[in-house]
Design a protein around this motif. Structure first.
Motif, short mmCIF file in Angstrom:
data_model
loop_
_atom_site.label_atom_id
_atom_site.label_comp_id
_atom_site.label_asym_id
_atom_site.label_seq_id
_atom_site.Cartn_x
_atom_site.Cartn_y
_atom_site.Cartn_z
N SER A 193 0.84 -1.36 0.01
CA SER A 193 0.11 0.17 -0.06
C SER A 193 0.83 1.19 -0.11
N GLY A 194 2.28 1.06 -0.15
CA GLY A 194 3.02 2.26 -0.33
C GLY A 194 4.24 2.18 0.69
N PRO A 195 4.87 3.27 0.98
CA PRO A 195 6.02 3.21 1.71
C PRO A 195 5.95 2.63 3.05
N LEU A 196 7.13 2.25 3.53
CA LEU A 196 7.19 1.58 5.01
C LEU A 196 6.76 2.59 5.94
N ARG A 197 5.84 2.37 7.02
CA ARG A 197 5.65 3.50 7.88
C ARG A 197 6.31 3.24 9.22
N VAL A 198 7.20 4.44 9.70
CA VAL A 198 8.21 3.99 10.52
C VAL A 198 8.03 4.94 11.76
N VAL A 199 7.95 4.47 12.96
CA VAL A 199 8.17 5.48 14.16
C VAL A 199 9.56 5.46 14.60
N LEU A 200 9.96 6.56 15.31
CA LEU A 200 11.32 6.67 15.63
C LEU A 200 11.34 6.93 17.15
N VAL A 201 12.03 6.25 17.84
CA VAL A 201 12.24 6.35 19.40
C VAL A 201 13.63 6.67 19.92
N ASP A 202 13.67 7.90 20.41
CA ASP A 202 15.11 8.27 21.06
C ASP A 202 14.89 9.09 22.19
N ASP A 203 15.93 9.28 23.27
CA ASP A 203 15.59 10.29 24.33
C ASP A 203 16.26 11.51 23.75
N HIS A 204 16.80 11.67 22.58
CA HIS A 204 17.53 12.94 22.29
C HIS A 204 16.55 13.31 20.92
N GLU A 205 16.19 14.45 20.90
CA GLU A 205 15.48 14.95 19.84
C GLU A 205 16.40 15.25 18.66
N MET A 206 17.83 15.50 18.94
CA MET A 206 18.48 15.80 17.83
C MET A 206 18.86 14.61 16.90
N VAL A 207 18.91 13.37 17.84
CA VAL A 207 19.18 11.99 17.11
C VAL A 207 17.91 11.73 16.20
N VAL A 208 16.80 12.02 16.63
CA VAL A 208 15.41 11.52 15.81
C VAL A 208 15.43 12.86 14.68
N ALA A 209 15.58 13.98 14.64
CA ALA A 209 15.90 15.11 13.72
C ALA A 209 16.92 14.42 12.64
N GLY A 210 18.09 14.11 13.35
CA GLY A 210 18.93 13.21 12.16
C GLY A 210 18.61 12.30 11.42
N GLY A 246 -1.16 3.88 18.66
CA GLY A 246 -2.10 4.71 17.95
C GLY A 246 -1.71 4.70 16.52
N LEU A 247 -0.45 4.64 16.19
CA LEU A 247 0.08 4.63 14.79
C LEU A 247 0.03 3.28 14.14
N ALA A 248 0.39 2.33 15.01
CA ALA A 248 0.57 0.87 14.42
C ALA A 248 1.33 1.01 13.17
N PRO A 249 2.73 1.19 13.07
CA PRO A 249 3.71 1.42 12.26
C PRO A 249 4.05 0.09 11.64
N ASP A 250 4.61 0.22 10.41
CA ASP A 250 5.25 -1.19 10.01
C ASP A 250 6.47 -1.64 10.70
N ILE A 251 7.28 -0.64 11.05
CA ILE A 251 8.73 -0.66 11.90
C ILE A 251 8.88 0.34 12.79
N VAL A 252 9.31 -0.08 13.95
CA VAL A 252 9.79 0.78 14.90
C VAL A 252 11.31 0.90 15.11
N LEU A 253 11.71 2.05 15.06
CA LEU A 253 13.35 2.14 14.74
C LEU A 253 13.53 2.95 16.22
N CYS A 254 14.00 2.18 16.98
CA CYS A 254 14.39 2.48 18.52
C CYS A 254 16.05 2.63 19.11
N ASP A 255 16.26 3.57 19.77
CA ASP A 255 17.70 3.55 20.47
C ASP A 255 17.68 2.27 21.48
#
Length: 220
Positions: free
Chosen positions: A4-21, A51-60
């Motif tokens: 149905s389209g691109p992989l839907r990803v949620v990012l998890v990190d305790d540093h906003e700078m890392v998430v932005a990167g 809430g978002l039910a992503p395809d992948i969770v990318l987590c620190d």
């Protein structure tokens, strides 16, 4: 990509700078991967992911409070089919084995390039367990040595060498203060090791940790 389209990803990190990167790194590949949400710290991640039910969770892996390993276990208890890829700066096989024991779909290092990260996420989505190439070459040899018990007691359970020492002193009946004296560390350091040991053995207290060590024959 999914059907149905691109992989839907949620990012998890305790540093906003890392998430932005990470968002900036993945932006050129928006036709294949789309960041649909983010959580700064593990304490907010469960509700965001639910809430978002992503395809992948990318987590620190290491965050303040609950670690990425703890979060991985919590998410998979709620949804065993969720794909979680852990991201780390630690080129350490023990972290890798702990991640796989927690049920993660992969363990990648933060020095990974954008195109390689996307490729690994796509593989993880298909059910492949992805391991950073830096670690992959050493993993098979280490795994075989673990099976042969060539490492310290408890390595197969994910314990570090120092945690194995602490557990061995617990089995002999030493108190926290006694362990701290033997290892020449603070009481707080011992307590930190105990928390990690309990988590890795899946127990809640000292008595259960000792019972597990004896039952599993960790020290023979």
């Amino acid at each position: 990509m999914t059907s149905s389209g691109p992989l839907r990803v949620v990012l998890v990190d305790d540093h906003e700078m890392v998430v932005a990167g990470l968002k900036a790194m993945l932006a050129p590949f928006r036709g294949r991967v789309r960041v649909v949400g983010e959580a700064i710290g593990a304490e907010h991640a469960v509700s965001v992911i639910s809430g978002l039910a992503p395809d992948i969770v990318l987590c620190d892996v290491r965050m303040q409070g609950a670690s990425g390993l703890d979060l991985c276990r919590t998410i998979l208890e709620r949804d065993p089919q969720r794909k979680i890829v852990l991201l780390s700066v630690y080129d350490d096989e023990q972290y890798l084995f702990q991640a796989l024991r927690a049920g993660a779909s992969g363990y990648l290092l933060k020095k990974i390039s954008g195109d390689e990260l996307v490729r690994q996420l796509e593989l993880a989505h298909t059910g492949v367990t992805v391991i950073d190439p830096t670690l992959a070459g050493r993993t098979a040899d280490t795994a075989s040595r673990l099976q042969s018990d060539e490492f310290w007691p408890g390595a197969r359970q994910g314990l570090t060498q120092r945690e194995s020492e602490v557990l061995s002193f617990m089995v002999t009946g030493l108190s926290n203060r006694g362990i701290a004296t033997r290892l020449i560390v603070s009481d707080e350091t011992v307590k930190s090791h105990l928390r990690s040991i309990y988590r890795k053995l899946g127990v809640a207290d000292r008595t259960s940790a000792v019972a597990t060590a004896l039952r599993e024959g960790i020290f023979q």
